[in-house]
Motif scaffolding. Structure first.
Motif, short mmCIF file in Angstrom:
data_model
loop_
_atom_site.label_atom_id
_atom_site.label_comp_id
_atom_site.label_asym_id
_atom_site.label_seq_id
_atom_site.Cartn_x
_atom_site.Cartn_y
_atom_site.Cartn_z
N GLU A 28 -2.45 -2.53 -2.02
CA GLU A 28 -1.00 -2.05 -2.47
C GLU A 28 -0.03 -3.14 -2.14
OE1 GLU A 28 -0.44 1.84 -1.22
OE2 GLU A 28 -2.35 2.81 -1.91
N THR A 29 -0.63 -3.95 -1.10
CA THR A 29 -0.34 -4.89 -0.39
C THR A 29 -0.83 -5.61 -0.65
OG1 THR A 29 -0.72 -4.39 1.89
CG2 THR A 29 1.06 -2.84 1.33
N ASN A 87 4.98 -6.08 0.45
CA ASN A 87 4.20 -4.70 -0.12
C ASN A 87 4.53 -3.86 -1.65
OD1 ASN A 87 4.87 -4.08 2.51
ND2 ASN A 87 7.05 -4.66 2.31
N SER A 88 4.24 -2.72 -1.24
CA SER A 88 4.46 -2.70 -2.63
C SER A 88 5.57 -2.78 -4.22
CB SER A 88 4.17 -1.42 -2.93
OG SER A 88 4.53 -0.42 -2.59
N LYS A 118 1.69 -11.43 -7.32
CA LYS A 118 1.01 -10.56 -8.44
C LYS A 118 1.30 -11.90 -9.68
CE LYS A 118 2.83 -6.23 -6.33
NZ LYS A 118 3.56 -4.64 -6.82
N GLU A 121 0.99 -7.12 -12.09
CA GLU A 121 0.82 -5.99 -11.12
C GLU A 121 -0.54 -5.93 -9.95
OE1 GLU A 121 3.34 -4.08 -10.93
OE2 GLU A 121 3.96 -5.69 -13.15
N TRP A 123 -2.28 -7.64 -6.71
CA TRP A 123 -1.88 -8.34 -6.01
C TRP A 123 -3.32 -9.93 -6.11
CZ3 TRP A 123 2.14 -9.99 -3.60
CH2 TRP A 123 2.83 -9.10 -2.86
#
Length: 161
Positions: A28-29, A87-88, A118, A121, A123
């Motif tokens: 997510e991060t 962060n997301s 990203k 979508e 990382w």
């Protein structure tokens, strides 16, 4: 009770980075990705390490060298020093970390400021820089010792550094 994940979080590897490595969960991060990459180095999961490089910076034909190095060291721990963005909702971020390991019987530390972004979508790791370590401002050998003993630095505390 199970031991904490290699990345330093309290969950077990199977509940933490293992779910990311297996594809059951996405990062997510940027910090999540950095931690999962550290764990991948610990277990020598080179496929995951290469998969999580940016398509722009992914090393070509270096799988064996990366695998050999990952297996040649005894990984000790990971400390996240700082994060900036990542962060997301962000498209990029930085994570500063210190990875401690032993290589050829010598304790070492990889201190890096890593850049993530990203792609599709997800990382990915783009690059890293090694911060310049500040050296302590020590007196010259013939200066009076900073401990106040009245001796020259070279005859007092120099050998203790």
């Amino acid at each position: 009770m199970s031991s904490p994940c290699y990345c330093g979080k309290s969950n077990s590897y199977e509940e933490c980075c293992g779910t990311i490595h297996s594809g059951k969960r996405k990062t997510e991060t940027a910090e999540d990705l950095m931690r999962s990459r550290y764990s991948a180095f610990v277990i020598a999961d080179i496929a995951y390490i290469l998969k999580t490089y940016s398509s722009k910076t992914r090393p070509l034909n270096q799988e064996k060298e990366i695998l050999d190095w990952a297996k040649s060291v005894d990984w000790k721990r990971l400390d996240v020093v700082n994060t900036n963005k990542g962060n997301s909702m962000d498209d990029n971020g930085h994570v500063e970390f210190k990875a401690y390991y032993k290589e050829d019987g010598i304790d070492q530390c990889l201190h890096e400021n890593s850049f993530f972004e990203k792609e599709n979508e997800q990382w990915v790791y783009v690059s890293g820089e090694y911060p310049k370590e500040e050296k302590p401002n020590l007196p010259n050998r013939n200066d009076p010792c900073c401990c106040g003993s009245g001796k020259k630095f070279k005859k007092c505390c120099f050998g203790k550094i």
